[in-house]
Structure formats: structure tokens, C-alpha cells
Motif scaffolding. Structure first.
Motif, PDB file in Angstrom:
ATOM      1  N   ARG A  58       0.816  -1.218   0.000  1.00 21.90           N
ATOM      2  CA  ARG A  58       0.000   0.000   0.000  1.00 21.90           C
ATOM      3  C   ARG A  58       0.851   1.270   0.000  1.00 21.90           C
ATOM      4  N   ARG A  75       4.048   5.347  -3.891  1.00 20.81           N
ATOM      5  CA  ARG A  75       2.683   5.113  -3.411  1.00 20.81           C
ATOM      6  C   ARG A  75       2.597   5.383  -1.917  1.00 20.81           C
ATOM      7  N   SER A  77      -0.496   4.845   0.273  1.00 16.83           N
ATOM      8  CA  SER A  77      -1.816   4.327   0.610  1.00 16.83           C
ATOM      9  C   SER A  77      -2.932   4.786  -0.322  1.00 16.83           C
ATOM     10  N   ASN A  78      -3.301   6.071  -0.308  1.00 16.52           N
ATOM     11  CA  ASN A  78      -4.445   6.533  -1.084  1.00 16.52           C
ATOM     12  C   ASN A  78      -4.092   7.408  -2.275  1.00 16.52           C
ATOM     13  N   ASN A  92      -5.490   8.783  -7.620  1.00 15.89           N
ATOM     14  CA  ASN A  92      -6.083   8.450  -6.325  1.00 15.89           C
ATOM     15  C   ASN A  92      -6.290   6.947  -6.269  1.00 15.89           C
ATOM     16  N   LYS A  94      -8.235   3.776  -4.180  1.00 17.99           N
ATOM     17  CA  LYS A  94      -9.269   3.371  -3.235  1.00 17.99           C
ATOM     18  C   LYS A  94      -9.182   1.854  -3.105  1.00 17.99           C
ATOM     19  N   TRP A  95      -8.730   1.393  -1.954  1.00 24.77           N
ATOM     20  CA  TRP A  95      -8.561  -0.042  -1.734  1.00 24.77           C
ATOM     21  C   TRP A  95      -9.934  -0.669  -1.505  1.00 24.77           C
ATOM     22  N   PHE A 101      -7.433  -2.558  -5.748  1.00 27.61           N
ATOM     23  CA  PHE A 101      -7.693  -1.143  -5.550  1.00 27.61           C
ATOM     24  C   PHE A 101      -8.134  -0.488  -6.854  1.00 27.61           C
TER      25      PHE A 101
END
Length: 156
Positions: A58, A75, A77-78, A92, A94-95, A101
Motif C-alpha cells: 500500500r 505510493r 496508501s491513497n 487516487n 481506493k482499496w 484497488f
């Protein structure tokens, strides 16, 4: 009843195949019940890939090789920054589960990147992880098209 000479331990058969069994002969077992795999409870397509391995992906620095060019990926996370041939692309993330994701456009220094990614949402699935890289499949969300496979190396 038909016996299935698959494995010599009933507990292993239960663990691997989710079936009940009774020992009938030395190396054969009788299938009593097969439990249905509930895809609503386990939506991932590659459930044997541990969520712990995917969660390590992530954040970090990665790179991918396209012919003779290298793409650098940072990267957090978001959000993801991709640098390719001197141009940048910010997306962007989104997991949706531990190993998948969605990727949507945020901004870019390249008009070409912007025109391609601006109105698209991609879904990326991590399908394998080893010590040097992870493999993935990606496609545009809600569009009938084949998935593209790729390999993302871990940055140092």
C-alpha cells in the motif's frame, strides 16, 4: 460409494478442500459433504494470496519496465505518483479489499496522460508477490475488455 484416493489425512483434506470425509481404506476417503464457497464473504479472486503480503504494497517505491523505459512509482496508501519519460501522473487509490484497488485520475504534467486517464477508473488486482516484485492484473472498471498483466518491482 466411490472412494477418492487423494490424501492420507482427513484433517488436511478438510482444511484444503472444505469437505467432510470418513476413512474407508488405507489411502482412500469417502466424500460426505462439499461445502459451497461463498463468494460474497470472500470476494477476492486470488484468496490464497495473504492480505499481509498485499498490505505491505500500500506504500512504497516501485518501478516497472516498459521495453527500454522505466516508470517510477511512489505510493502512499491513497495516492500514487508515477513518473514516466519525465512526465508525472498523480492518481487516487481506493482499496476495495486487501489485494485490489481502484485507480482514478488526479492530475498530470502530460496532456497525453490526462486525456487518457481523466474519465476512467481502473481496477488493479495484486495476484502474486515474491521477494523482488509483485504481479498484477488491471482493467478499466465496468468495461468489457481483457485484463492487462504486469510486473511491479520493489524500489530500493
Amino acid at each position: 460409494m466411490k472412494t477418492i484416493p487423494i490424501i492420507t489425512s482427513c484433517s488436511i483434506l478438510l482444511l484444503l478442500l472444505f469437505v467432510g470425509c470418513n476413512e474407508e481404506q488405507n489411502d482412500s476417503y469417502q466424500v460426505i459433504e462439499v461445502k459451497k464457497y461463498d463468494t460474497t464473504t470472500y470476494p477476492c479472486e486470488n484468496c490464497q494470496l495473504s492480505s499481509k503480503k498485499c498490505s505491505k504494497l500500500r506504500t512504497g517505491k516501485f518501478y516497472e519496465v516498459f521495453n527500454d523505459d522505466t516508470s517510477l512509482i511512489y505510493r502512499d496508501s491513497n495516492i500514487q505518483l508515477t513518473i514516466f519519460k519525465g512526465d508525472s501522473l498523480v492518481t487516487n487509490l481506493k482499496w476495495v479489499d486487501s489485494c485490489s484497488f481502484e485507480v482514478s485520475f488526479n492530475s498530470s504534467s502530460s496532456k497525453e496522460f490526462e486525456s487518457y486517464f481523466k474519465d476512467k477508473v481502473l481496477i488493479a488486482r495484486i495476484v502474486g508477490v515474491n521477494d523482488e516484485y509483485y504481479t498484477y492484473k488491471v482493467k478499466q472498471l465496468n468495461v468489457q475488455e481483457p485484463e492487462i498483466s504486469g510486473k511491479m518491482y520493489f524500489g530500493k
